[in-house]
Design a protein around this motif. Structure first.
Motif, PDB file in Angstrom:
ATOM      1  N   GLN A 125       0.845  -1.186   0.000  1.00  0.00           N
ATOM      2  CA  GLN A 125       0.000   0.000   0.000  1.00  0.00           C
ATOM      3  C   GLN A 125       0.881   1.236   0.000  1.00  0.00           C
ATOM      4  OE1 GLN A 125      -2.647  -0.142   3.368  1.00  0.00           O
ATOM      5  NE2 GLN A 125      -4.241  -1.092   2.144  1.00  0.00           N
ATOM      6  N   VAL A 126       0.355   2.295  -0.583  1.00  0.00           N
ATOM      7  CA  VAL A 126       1.057   3.559  -0.613  1.00  0.00           C
ATOM      8  C   VAL A 126       0.288   4.532   0.278  1.00  0.00           C
ATOM      9  CG1 VAL A 126       1.781   5.479  -2.071  1.00  0.00           C
ATOM     10  CG2 VAL A 126       1.868   3.148  -2.949  1.00  0.00           C
ATOM     11  N   ASN A 127       0.978   5.137   1.227  1.00  0.00           N
ATOM     12  CA  ASN A 127       0.357   6.138   2.089  1.00  0.00           C
ATOM     13  C   ASN A 127       0.872   7.506   1.673  1.00  0.00           C
ATOM     14  OD1 ASN A 127      -0.973   4.207   3.759  1.00  0.00           O
ATOM     15  ND2 ASN A 127       0.970   3.782   4.728  1.00  0.00           N
ATOM     16  N   VAL A 128      -0.044   8.445   1.499  1.00  0.00           N
ATOM     17  CA  VAL A 128       0.327   9.779   1.040  1.00  0.00           C
ATOM     18  C   VAL A 128      -0.337  10.832   1.905  1.00  0.00           C
ATOM     19  CG1 VAL A 128       0.670   9.054  -1.350  1.00  0.00           C
ATOM     20  CG2 VAL A 128      -1.564   9.852  -0.629  1.00  0.00           C
ATOM     21  N   THR A 129       0.260  12.001   1.933  1.00  0.00           N
ATOM     22  CA  THR A 129      -0.353  13.164   2.554  1.00  0.00           C
ATOM     23  C   THR A 129      -0.891  14.037   1.442  1.00  0.00           C
ATOM     24  OG1 THR A 129       1.200  13.059   4.390  1.00  0.00           O
ATOM     25  CG2 THR A 129       0.051  15.144   4.044  1.00  0.00           C
ATOM     26  N   VAL A 130      -2.136  14.468   1.592  1.00  0.00           N
ATOM     27  CA  VAL A 130      -2.805  15.240   0.550  1.00  0.00           C
ATOM     28  C   VAL A 130      -3.068  16.649   1.056  1.00  0.00           C
ATOM     29  CG1 VAL A 130      -4.858  15.382  -0.906  1.00  0.00           C
ATOM     30  CG2 VAL A 130      -3.929  13.152  -0.280  1.00  0.00           C
ATOM     31  N   SER A 131      -2.724  17.641   0.250  1.00  0.00           N
ATOM     32  CA  SER A 131      -3.098  19.017   0.579  1.00  0.00           C
ATOM     33  C   SER A 131      -3.480  19.720  -0.709  1.00  0.00           C
ATOM     34  CB  SER A 131      -1.954  19.749   1.278  1.00  0.00           C
ATOM     35  OG  SER A 131      -0.834  19.825   0.430  1.00  0.00           O
ATOM     36  N   THR A 132      -4.493  20.566  -0.616  1.00  0.00           N
ATOM     37  CA  THR A 132      -4.956  21.304  -1.788  1.00  0.00           C
ATOM     38  C   THR A 132      -4.899  22.789  -1.506  1.00  0.00           C
ATOM     39  OG1 THR A 132      -7.265  21.237  -1.075  1.00  0.00           O
ATOM     40  CG2 THR A 132      -6.506  19.429  -2.473  1.00  0.00           C
ATOM     41  N   THR A 133      -4.815  23.564  -2.548  1.00  0.00           N
ATOM     42  CA  THR A 133      -4.847  25.020  -2.423  1.00  0.00           C
ATOM     43  C   THR A 133      -5.792  25.566  -3.487  1.00  0.00           C
ATOM     44  OG1 THR A 133      -2.989  25.255  -3.939  1.00  0.00           O
ATOM     45  CG2 THR A 133      -2.467  25.140  -1.595  1.00  0.00           C
ATOM     46  N   GLY A 134      -6.090  26.835  -3.384  1.00  0.00           N
ATOM     47  CA  GLY A 134      -6.898  27.478  -4.411  1.00  0.00           C
ATOM     48  C   GLY A 134      -8.372  27.581  -4.085  1.00  0.00           C
ATOM     49  N   SER A 135      -8.762  27.265  -2.861  1.00  0.00           N
ATOM     50  CA  SER A 135     -10.163  27.411  -2.473  1.00  0.00           C
ATOM     51  C   SER A 135     -10.230  28.200  -1.177  1.00  0.00           C
ATOM     52  CB  SER A 135     -10.821  26.045  -2.305  1.00  0.00           C
ATOM     53  OG  SER A 135     -10.261  25.371  -1.208  1.00  0.00           O
ATOM     54  N   ALA A 136     -11.431  28.539  -0.798  1.00  0.00           N
ATOM     55  CA  ALA A 136     -11.616  29.305   0.435  1.00  0.00           C
ATOM     56  C   ALA A 136     -11.137  28.530   1.657  1.00  0.00           C
ATOM     57  CB  ALA A 136     -13.070  29.692   0.599  1.00  0.00           C
ATOM     58  N   THR A 137     -11.230  27.231   1.612  1.00  0.00           N
ATOM     59  CA  THR A 137     -10.754  26.393   2.705  1.00  0.00           C
ATOM     60  C   THR A 137      -9.834  25.325   2.136  1.00  0.00           C
ATOM     61  OG1 THR A 137     -12.692  24.964   2.535  1.00  0.00           O
ATOM     62  CG2 THR A 137     -12.812  26.747   4.120  1.00  0.00           C
ATOM     63  N   ALA A 138      -8.566  25.453   2.423  1.00  0.00           N
ATOM     64  CA  ALA A 138      -7.607  24.455   1.957  1.00  0.00           C
ATOM     65  C   ALA A 138      -7.869  23.129   2.675  1.00  0.00           C
ATOM     66  CB  ALA A 138      -6.187  24.924   2.217  1.00  0.00           C
ATOM     67  N   THR A 142      -6.531  19.283   3.848  1.00  0.00           N
ATOM     68  CA  THR A 142      -5.369  18.443   4.103  1.00  0.00           C
ATOM     69  C   THR A 142      -5.869  17.095   4.619  1.00  0.00           C
ATOM     70  OG1 THR A 142      -5.123  19.196   6.384  1.00  0.00           O
ATOM     71  CG2 THR A 142      -3.876  20.387   4.702  1.00  0.00           C
ATOM     72  N   GLY A 143      -5.032  16.104   4.502  1.00  0.00           N
ATOM     73  CA  GLY A 143      -5.426  14.794   5.002  1.00  0.00           C
ATOM     74  C   GLY A 143      -4.437  13.741   4.563  1.00  0.00           C
ATOM     75  N   ALA A 144      -4.781  12.519   4.798  1.00  0.00           N
ATOM     76  CA  ALA A 144      -3.935  11.392   4.421  1.00  0.00           C
ATOM     77  C   ALA A 144      -4.714  10.491   3.491  1.00  0.00           C
ATOM     78  CB  ALA A 144      -3.493  10.625   5.660  1.00  0.00           C
ATOM     79  N   GLY A 145      -4.002   9.790   2.668  1.00  0.00           N
ATOM     80  CA  GLY A 145      -4.644   8.855   1.753  1.00  0.00           C
ATOM     81  C   GLY A 145      -3.909   7.534   1.746  1.00  0.00           C
ATOM     82  N   THR A 146      -4.645   6.492   1.474  1.00  0.00           N
ATOM     83  CA  THR A 146      -4.075   5.162   1.366  1.00  0.00           C
ATOM     84  C   THR A 146      -4.615   4.532   0.098  1.00  0.00           C
ATOM     85  OG1 THR A 146      -4.032   4.905   3.763  1.00  0.00           O
ATOM     86  CG2 THR A 146      -3.901   2.902   2.474  1.00  0.00           C
ATOM     87  N   GLY A 147      -3.758   3.865  -0.648  1.00  0.00           N
ATOM     88  CA  GLY A 147      -4.217   3.204  -1.862  1.00  0.00           C
ATOM     89  C   GLY A 147      -3.414   1.973  -2.163  1.00  0.00           C
ATOM     90  N   ASN A 148      -4.015   1.079  -2.914  1.00  0.00           N
ATOM     91  CA  ASN A 148      -3.327  -0.136  -3.340  1.00  0.00           C
ATOM     92  C   ASN A 148      -2.523   0.131  -4.594  1.00  0.00           C
ATOM     93  OD1 ASN A 148      -4.419  -1.718  -1.285  1.00  0.00           O
ATOM     94  ND2 ASN A 148      -6.276  -2.074  -2.448  1.00  0.00           N
ATOM     95  N   ILE A 149      -1.480  -0.634  -4.790  1.00  0.00           N
ATOM     96  CA  ILE A 149      -0.682  -0.561  -5.992  1.00  0.00           C
ATOM     97  C   ILE A 149      -1.380  -1.412  -7.045  1.00  0.00           C
ATOM     98  CG2 ILE A 149       1.558  -1.092  -7.010  1.00  0.00           C
ATOM     99  CD1 ILE A 149       2.711  -0.819  -4.144  1.00  0.00           C
ATOM    100  N   THR A 150      -1.634  -0.829  -8.203  1.00  0.00           N
ATOM    101  CA  THR A 150      -2.298  -1.586  -9.277  1.00  0.00           C
ATOM    102  C   THR A 150      -1.476  -1.565 -10.527  1.00  0.00           C
ATOM    103  OG1 THR A 150      -3.558   0.338  -9.953  1.00  0.00           O
ATOM    104  CG2 THR A 150      -4.598  -1.158  -8.380  1.00  0.00           C
TER     105      THR A 150
END
Length: 72
Positions: free
Chosen positions: A49-62, A64-72
């Motif tokens: 599994q791949v664990n990632v940290t996610v953050s976005t910009t460009g909106s009134a409320t940025a 953030t969070g974590a994500g987990t996904g399988n390798i395909t």
């Protein structure tokens, strides 16, 4: 989840053990071994599994969070 090296070793051992007792089509031994090894490695890699940290910009409320996904 980390990769399961012990399971890979077990699967590879099965490939070689199966081939060791092969009495028919010995000339295709390399093809059977390569296909068996490739399948074991494919299962091994995709079990991770791949664990990632996610953050976005460009909106009134940025966001953030974590994500987990399988390798395909």
């Amino acid at each position: 989840m980390s990769l399961n090296k012990e399971k890979l070793v077990e699967d590879l051992s099965k490939v070689f053990t199966r081939e060791q007792s092969e009495e028919v089509s010995a000339d295709k031994s390399i093809e059977r071994l390569v296909n068996g090894i490739a399948s074991a490695v494919d299962v091994f890699v995709k079990s991770g599994q791949v664990n990632v940290t996610v953050s976005t910009t460009g909106s009134a409320t940025a966001q953030t969070g974590a994500g987990t996904g399988n390798i395909t």
